[in-house]
Design a protein around this motif. Structure first.
Motif, mmCIF file in Angstrom:
data_model
loop_
_atom_site.group_PDB
_atom_site.id
_atom_site.type_symbol
_atom_site.label_atom_id
_atom_site.label_comp_id
_atom_site.label_asym_id
_atom_site.label_seq_id
_atom_site.Cartn_x
_atom_site.Cartn_y
_atom_site.Cartn_z
ATOM 1 N N GLY A 49 0.820 -1.212 0.000
ATOM 2 C CA GLY A 49 0.000 0.000 0.000
ATOM 3 C C GLY A 49 0.854 1.263 0.000
ATOM 4 N N THR A 50 1.931 1.227 0.759
ATOM 5 C CA THR A 50 2.829 2.390 0.842
ATOM 6 C C THR A 50 3.536 2.623 -0.494
ATOM 7 O OG1 THR A 50 3.172 1.999 3.194
ATOM 8 C CG2 THR A 50 4.826 3.351 2.068
ATOM 9 N N LEU A 51 4.156 1.572 -1.035
ATOM 10 C CA LEU A 51 4.936 1.725 -2.275
ATOM 11 C C LEU A 51 4.058 2.088 -3.468
ATOM 12 C CD1 LEU A 51 7.372 -1.278 -1.771
ATOM 13 C CD2 LEU A 51 8.060 1.126 -1.992
ATOM 14 N N ALA A 52 2.794 1.649 -3.431
ATOM 15 C CA ALA A 52 1.874 1.929 -4.539
ATOM 16 C C ALA A 52 1.138 3.256 -4.347
ATOM 17 C CB ALA A 52 0.862 0.788 -4.669
ATOM 18 N N SER A 53 1.417 3.942 -3.247
ATOM 19 C CA SER A 53 0.685 5.190 -2.967
ATOM 20 C C SER A 53 1.211 6.352 -3.808
ATOM 21 C CB SER A 53 0.764 5.523 -1.477
ATOM 22 O OG SER A 53 2.098 5.885 -1.137
ATOM 23 N N GLU A 54 0.421 7.430 -3.849
ATOM 24 C CA GLU A 54 0.746 8.582 -4.693
ATOM 25 C C GLU A 54 2.092 9.201 -4.378
ATOM 26 O OE1 GLU A 54 -2.280 11.639 -4.859
ATOM 27 O OE2 GLU A 54 -3.752 10.117 -5.436
ATOM 28 N N GLN A 55 2.508 9.128 -3.093
ATOM 29 C CA GLN A 55 3.757 9.806 -2.720
ATOM 30 C C GLN A 55 4.961 9.244 -3.474
ATOM 31 O OE1 GLN A 55 5.526 9.055 1.136
ATOM 32 N NE2 GLN A 55 4.050 7.458 1.619
ATOM 33 N N PHE A 56 4.865 8.022 -3.981
ATOM 34 C CA PHE A 56 5.996 7.445 -4.712
ATOM 35 C C PHE A 56 5.829 7.552 -6.235
ATOM 36 C CE2 PHE A 56 6.152 5.313 -0.533
ATOM 37 C CZ PHE A 56 7.386 5.768 -0.127
ATOM 38 N N GLU A 57 4.758 8.172 -6.663
ATOM 39 C CA GLU A 57 4.592 8.607 -8.064
ATOM 40 C C GLU A 57 4.888 7.524 -9.102
ATOM 41 O OE1 GLU A 57 7.369 11.814 -7.860
ATOM 42 O OE2 GLU A 57 5.899 13.227 -7.044
ATOM 43 N N GLY A 58 4.602 6.275 -8.767
ATOM 44 C CA GLY A 58 4.808 5.199 -9.748
ATOM 45 C C GLY A 58 6.251 4.734 -9.903
ATOM 46 N N ARG A 59 7.177 5.323 -9.090
ATOM 47 C CA ARG A 59 8.546 4.796 -8.928
ATOM 48 C C ARG A 59 9.342 4.686 -10.235
ATOM 49 N NH1 ARG A 59 5.085 1.193 -6.621
ATOM 50 N NH2 ARG A 59 5.802 -0.523 -7.945
ATOM 51 N N LYS A 60 9.148 5.634 -11.131
ATOM 52 C CA LYS A 60 9.854 5.542 -12.420
ATOM 53 C C LYS A 60 11.330 5.910 -12.248
ATOM 54 C CE LYS A 60 9.131 7.131 -17.153
ATOM 55 N NZ LYS A 60 8.263 8.048 -17.924
ATOM 56 N N THR A 61 12.205 5.100 -12.814
ATOM 57 C CA THR A 61 13.652 5.309 -12.701
ATOM 58 C C THR A 61 14.043 6.731 -13.090
ATOM 59 O OG1 THR A 61 14.090 2.985 -13.159
ATOM 60 C CG2 THR A 61 15.896 4.510 -13.576
ATOM 61 N N GLY A 62 14.849 7.367 -12.229
ATOM 62 C CA GLY A 62 15.320 8.723 -12.500
ATOM 63 C C GLY A 62 14.402 9.806 -11.982
ATOM 64 N N GLU A 63 13.206 9.444 -11.509
ATOM 65 C CA GLU A 63 12.232 10.428 -11.010
ATOM 66 C C GLU A 63 12.282 10.484 -9.479
ATOM 67 O OE1 GLU A 63 10.103 12.188 -13.076
ATOM 68 O OE2 GLU A 63 10.933 11.231 -14.866
ATOM 69 N N PRO A 64 11.845 11.630 -8.907
ATOM 70 C CA PRO A 64 11.892 11.768 -7.437
ATOM 71 C C PRO A 64 11.124 10.663 -6.695
ATOM 72 C CG PRO A 64 11.425 13.897 -8.467
ATOM 73 C CD PRO A 64 11.389 12.870 -9.564
ATOM 74 N N GLY A 65 10.003 10.203 -7.245
ATOM 75 C CA GLY A 65 9.218 9.167 -6.563
ATOM 76 C C GLY A 65 9.974 7.846 -6.458
ATOM 77 N N ASN A 66 10.770 7.553 -7.480
ATOM 78 C CA ASN A 66 11.599 6.345 -7.473
ATOM 79 C C ASN A 66 12.635 6.438 -6.361
ATOM 80 O OD1 ASN A 66 14.410 5.222 -8.363
ATOM 81 N ND2 ASN A 66 12.972 3.956 -9.509
ATOM 82 N N ARG A 67 13.240 7.621 -6.239
ATOM 83 C CA ARG A 67 14.266 7.819 -5.211
ATOM 84 C C ARG A 67 13.656 7.709 -3.806
ATOM 85 N NH1 ARG A 67 19.467 9.114 -5.245
ATOM 86 N NH2 ARG A 67 20.251 9.907 -3.276
ATOM 87 N N LYS A 68 12.450 8.281 -3.664
ATOM 88 C CA LYS A 68 11.770 8.172 -2.366
ATOM 89 C C LYS A 68 11.480 6.714 -2.026
ATOM 90 C CE LYS A 68 8.398 10.948 -0.855
ATOM 91 N NZ LYS A 68 7.170 11.791 -0.937
ATOM 92 N N ALA A 69 11.089 5.947 -3.030
ATOM 93 C CA ALA A 69 10.817 4.515 -2.801
ATOM 94 C C ALA A 69 12.093 3.802 -2.368
ATOM 95 C CB ALA A 69 10.253 3.874 -4.068
ATOM 96 N N MET A 70 13.196 4.134 -3.046
ATOM 97 C CA MET A 70 14.489 3.534 -2.694
ATOM 98 C C MET A 70 14.831 3.854 -1.241
ATOM 99 S SD MET A 70 17.911 4.440 -2.260
ATOM 100 C CE MET A 70 18.276 5.936 -3.209
ATOM 101 N N GLU A 71 14.621 5.126 -0.852
ATOM 102 C CA GLU A 71 14.945 5.524 0.530
ATOM 103 C C GLU A 71 14.023 4.813 1.536
ATOM 104 O OE1 GLU A 71 16.717 9.905 -0.699
ATOM 105 O OE2 GLU A 71 14.711 9.789 0.188
ATOM 106 N N TRP A 72 12.770 4.593 1.137
ATOM 107 C CA TRP A 72 11.838 3.901 2.027
ATOM 108 C C TRP A 72 12.262 2.439 2.220
ATOM 109 C CZ3 TRP A 72 8.629 -0.343 1.870
ATOM 110 C CH2 TRP A 72 7.714 -0.452 2.934
ATOM 111 N N ILE A 73 12.636 1.775 1.120
ATOM 112 C CA ILE A 73 13.090 0.377 1.231
ATOM 113 C C ILE A 73 14.367 0.315 2.080
ATOM 114 C CG2 ILE A 73 13.927 -1.637 -0.055
ATOM 115 C CD1 ILE A 73 12.238 -0.503 -2.475
ATOM 116 N N GLU A 74 15.264 1.276 1.836
ATOM 117 C CA GLU A 74 16.517 1.316 2.603
ATOM 118 C C GLU A 74 16.220 1.425 4.102
ATOM 119 O OE1 GLU A 74 20.611 3.606 1.790
ATOM 120 O OE2 GLU A 74 18.951 4.946 2.288
ATOM 121 N N ALA A 75 15.235 2.258 4.460
ATOM 122 C CA ALA A 75 14.864 2.408 5.878
ATOM 123 C C ALA A 75 14.340 1.085 6.444
ATOM 124 C CB ALA A 75 13.825 3.518 6.033
#
Ligand SMILES: [Zn+2]
Length: 322
Positions: A49-75
């Motif tokens: 639910g978190t990774l698919a939410s709007e805050q991660f903007e579809g996690r496209k490589t090179g985009e801010p939402g992707n980086r946020k997802a990476m940081e979330w997984i890292e946490a």
């Protein structure tokens, strides 16, 4: 569709020395409720639910939402307390073409963690992988990628939690790949960054990509055609899995439904490394804005994650005995 021969599978299971897991077995695979055996199902659904939410903007490589997802997984890796491969941490970044613009370079990042095997003399390792990138926002529409592949990421985090509590015989490397959707770049970079000697130590890749939408209660294990030694291992897991696990989608007879080169296991195959890809058949929401967390059945997802952990445990045994 190639069904496994259940009698053979049961016979193999009976001969196996694998730990005696208690599962509900394939017969109950269609019941609508399921109690997870080896993982925290609520935590896994929450991760999707978190990774698919709007805050991660579809996690496209090179985009801010992707980086946020990476940081979330890292946490999550930090909170699981799993070791990074290097002092610098989990991140293994690389430059790559932007998804829609080959003239532009962006930074992509794989996250890598590992658990050392109990058999310290063994040089072998298993790599379990899942990509976290997806298709981003297109024409103003969010592509949440809940099944593809927030589900694999959540399953991989649960697999780490399992092995933190039940240390493996063989060293297991956990890889969260970036840039799968646009060219399998994360997996390619991961293998290229290793020396030939290091690559030679990888005994098996288990790749997770789309592991929640087993709408008919069916999950596929791909790879047995290329590496027949894996067939008894897959069949033994199928015999006790809480979902119907088929072998297939990996030979020329499957035509365009041959998935051998369609996800991050492909660079492993091309490097001659045995792989098992676990995934579901394409569904109506595949690569659509409707691939949402709400469209995932939590009971089915929990069955898939338990099956993944059973497979990882059996694979650990399989590698340790070779
Ligand atoms: Zn995918």
């Amino acid at each position: 569709m190639k069904q496994i021969f259940l009698a053979t599978a049961l016979l193999l299971a009976a001969c196996s020395n694998a730990p005696a897991f208690e599962t509900q077995g394939p017969a109950s695979a269609t019941e609508s409720t399921y109690q997870a055996q080896y993982h925290n199902a609520a935590r896994a659904m929450e991760a999707v639910g978190t990774l698919a939410s709007e805050q991660f903007e579809g996690r496209k490589t090179g985009e801010p939402g992707n980086r946020k997802a990476m940081e979330w997984i890292e946490a999550q890796l930090v909170s699981l307390g799993v070791s990074p491969p290097r002092r610098e941490g989990y991140r293994m970044s690389f430059d790559t073409d932007a998804p829609d613009d080959a003239d532009r370079t962006v930074e992509a990042t794989n996250l890598v963690a590992f658990i050392r095997g109990k058999d310290e003399a063994s040089p072998k390792a298993i790599v379990i992988s899942a990509h976290y990138d997806h298709l981003g926002i297109q024409d103003g529409e969010l592509y949440p990628g809940a099944d593809d592949n927030a589900s694999g990421v959540a399953a991989l985090l649960e697999t780490i939690a399992w092995f933190q509590a039940h240390p493996p015989e063989t060293t297991i490397i956990f890889a969260f790949f970036d840039k799968e959707e646009y060219g399998l770049g994360g997996a390619e970079h991961f293998l290229e960054a290793l020396s030939e000697g290091e690559r030679g130590k990888i005994a098996l890749n288990i790749n997770l990509d789309m592991v929640a939408r087993a709408d008919k209660g069916e999950l596929y294990a791909v790879g047995g055609y290329h590496f027949p030694d894996l067939v008894p291992l897959i069949d033994a897991v199928a015999a006790k899995a809480p979902i119907t696990l088929f072998r297939g989608h990996d030979s020329p007879g499957w035509g365009d439904q041959d998935w051998s080169l369609l996800s991050d296991h492909a660079p492993f195959l091309q490097a001659g490394i045995p792989f098992i890809y676990l995934g579901v058949e394409d569904h109506a929401d595949y690569h659509k804005p409707s691939d949402t967390a709400e469209n995932i059945d939590p009971a089915i997802f929990a069955r898939c994650i338990d099956t993944i952990i059973l497979m990882a445990e059996a694979a650990d045994d399989w590698v340790a005995k070779r």
